[in-house]
Design an enzyme around this catalytic site. Structure first.
Site, PDB file in Angstrom:
ATOM      1  N   CYS A   1       0.852  -1.184   0.000  1.00 33.47           N
ATOM      2  CA  CYS A   1       0.000   0.000   0.000  1.00 33.47           C
ATOM      3  C   CYS A   1       0.891   1.239   0.000  1.00 33.47           C
ATOM      4  O   CYS A   1       2.116   1.143   0.124  1.00 33.47           O
ATOM      5  CB  CYS A   1      -0.915   0.001   1.225  1.00 33.47           C
ATOM      6  SG  CYS A   1      -0.005   0.126   2.793  1.00 33.47           S
TER       7      CYS A   1
ATOM      8  N   GLU B   1       1.198  -0.409  16.598  1.00 30.15           N
ATOM      9  CA  GLU B   1       0.340   0.720  16.253  1.00 30.15           C
ATOM     10  C   GLU B   1      -0.560   1.092  17.426  1.00 30.15           C
ATOM     11  O   GLU B   1      -0.758   2.276  17.727  1.00 30.15           O
ATOM     12  CB  GLU B   1      -0.527   0.399  15.027  1.00 30.15           C
ATOM     13  CG  GLU B   1      -1.409   1.573  14.621  1.00 30.15           C
ATOM     14  CD  GLU B   1      -2.441   1.243  13.567  1.00 30.15           C
ATOM     15  OE1 GLU B   1      -3.513   1.891  13.568  1.00 30.15           O
ATOM     16  OE2 GLU B   1      -2.177   0.351  12.733  1.00 30.15           O
TER      17      GLU B   1
END
Length: 336
Positions: free
Chosen positions: A23, A137
Site C-alpha cells: 500500500c 500501532e
C-alpha cells in the site's frame, strides 16, 4: 479416472486478488529507509520493524539498516527512522532529547488518528480504542496520552471498561483490523455508550478495506486461498481469517517455501492475495511454485486500482547537493 486420481489432481488455475500487496504507507516507509541510506550512508537505525514483513526487513538489513526496539541501542548523532506503525509521545520526545536525526515513517493514516486523539483530548474527551493489545500501532496510539484511552479487543471487552465520564467519549480504531469485526465491536460500543463520538472518517485504512473486499469477492470462486504475509502482519492475518469465515480453505505463508503440496490435492482453482506489507516478488515466487504443482493459467480479478501516494519527508526529497534524489529501483517496489 479413479477417485484417488481425482483427489490427487493438483491446481489448474490461479486467481489473483486485486488489489493486493504493498500500500502507499508501506511504499513510503520503505522508501524513507532506502533514501536515508542513500543520503547519509549506513548504518541507519529503525525503531521496530519498518513494516511487518520478514523479507523486507532482511533486505533492508543487507543494505545497512539496523532495527532496534530500545533507543539505548542507538549511538549519539545517529539517524533514526520511526516505523510505519508510529510511536508513543514518550518515545518521540526521548528520541528528540537524545539529539538523533529523526525521520518519521509513520503511515499518514495512523498519524491522522494521532492528530484526532490530540485534538479531542484538548476538548476533554476520553477514548475507546478498538485494537489488538501489544501491536505497535496500538501502543503508539495509546501512548499519545498518559491516560484516558481504553482498549477493547472484542465485544466482551466493551462491558468491562469504565470511562471516568461518558459525555465526551470518542471511538478510534487500529487501522489494520477486520472491517467486519471492527463494525461489530463499534456497534457494541454505541449500544453501551449511545453518545460516543465516531471517527470523522473511517479509521481502518483504505488498503485494508480494499484487500478485504477483494477477498470477499475472490473466496467464493476458489477452492483454496493463499495469503502472502508474515505472521506479525495484522492485515495479512485478517485476510486469512476472513476467507476462513467465508468457508474457504485458507493458509498464510511468509514465502513460497512454506507451501505444502498436500494443500492443493483435489483443489483446481487457487486464489492468491498478499497483505499490505508483502512485496510482489514474494507473490511471483508463490505463483511459480503453484505453477510447478500444475497450474497452467493465471487470471487477475477485477478490482479497485489504488493511485494514492504519500509525500516523503522534506529532508529526503533532495540529495546532499540539493538535487532530486535518485535511488536504485528496489525489487521491493516492482509490481507484476
Amino acid at each position: 479416472m479413479t477417485l484417488t486420481t481425482l483427489l490427487k489432481k493438483g491446481p489448474e488455475e490461479i486467481l489473483l486478488a486485486e488489489p493486493r500487496g504493498f500500500c502507499a504507507g508501506v511504499d513510503r516507509a520503505i522508501e524513507i529507509v532506502e533514501r536515508a541510506l542513500t543520503k547519509f550512508g549506513a548504518p541507519i537505525y529503525v525503531r521496530h520493524e519498518i513494516v511487518h514483513n520478514t523479507y523486507v526487513v532482511n533486505d533492508l538489513k543487507q543494505k545497512g539498516a539496523i532495527f532496534i526496539e530500545d533507543l539505548d541501542a542507538v549511538p549519539p548523532g545517529a539517524t533514526l527512522v520511526f516505523s510505519a506503525h508510529g510511536v508513543s509521545k514518550a518515545i518521540e520526545l526521548d528520541a528528540q532529547r537524545r539529539g538523533f536525526q529523526i525521520f518519521d515513517a509513520t503511515c499518514p493514516l495512523v498519524t491522522k488518528v494521532h492528530v484526532e486523539v490530540a485534538k479531542l483530548h484538548k476538548e476533554g474527551f476520553e477514548f475507546i480504542m478498538i485494537g489488538h493489545k501489544g501491536h505497535p500501532e496500538v501502543e503508539g496510539t495509546m501512548g499519545q496520552l498518559d491516560s484516558g484511552i481504553h482498549l477493547v479487543e472484542d465485544v466482551a471487552d466493551v462491558a468491562l471498561i469504565s470511562p471516568l465520564q461518558t459525555e465526551r467519549l470518542a471511538l478510534v480504531t487500529q487501522t489494520t483490523l477486520s472491517v467486519d469485526d471492527a463494525a461489530e465491536i463499534s456497534a457494541a460500543v454505541r449500544a453501551r455508550f449511545p453518545s460516543v463520538r465516531a471517527p470523522k472518517l473511517q479509521d481502518i485504512c483504505y488498503a485494508t478495506q480494499n484487500r478485504q473486499d477483494a477477498v470477499k469477492v475472490l473466496s467464493p470462486q476458489v477452492d483454496i486461498l493463499i495469503v502472502v504475509g508474515s505472521p506479525t502482519s495484522s492485515n495479512s492475518n485478517r485476510l486469512r481469517e476472513l476467507a476462513a469465515k467465508l468457508g474457504t480453505l485458507a493458509f498464510m505463508v511468509d514465502n513460497a517455501s512454506e507451501l505444502q503440496e498436500s494443500w492443493f490435492e483435489g483443489r483446481s482453482r487457487v486464489g492468491l492475495t498478499a497483505g499490505a506489507s508483502a512485496p510482489d516478488i514474494l507473490v511471483k515466487q508463490v505463483i511459480d511454485r503453484i505453477k510447478a504443482l500444475g497450474a497452467v493459467s493465471i487470471r487477475k480479478m477485477d478490482g479497485i486500482e489504488e493511485t494514492i501516494k504519500f509525500p516523503l519527508p522534506k529532508g529526503l526529497r533532495l540529495d546532499a547537493q540539493g538535487q532530486p534524489m535518485e535511488i536504485n529501483s528496489s525489487k521491493l517496489h516492482q509490481q507484476s
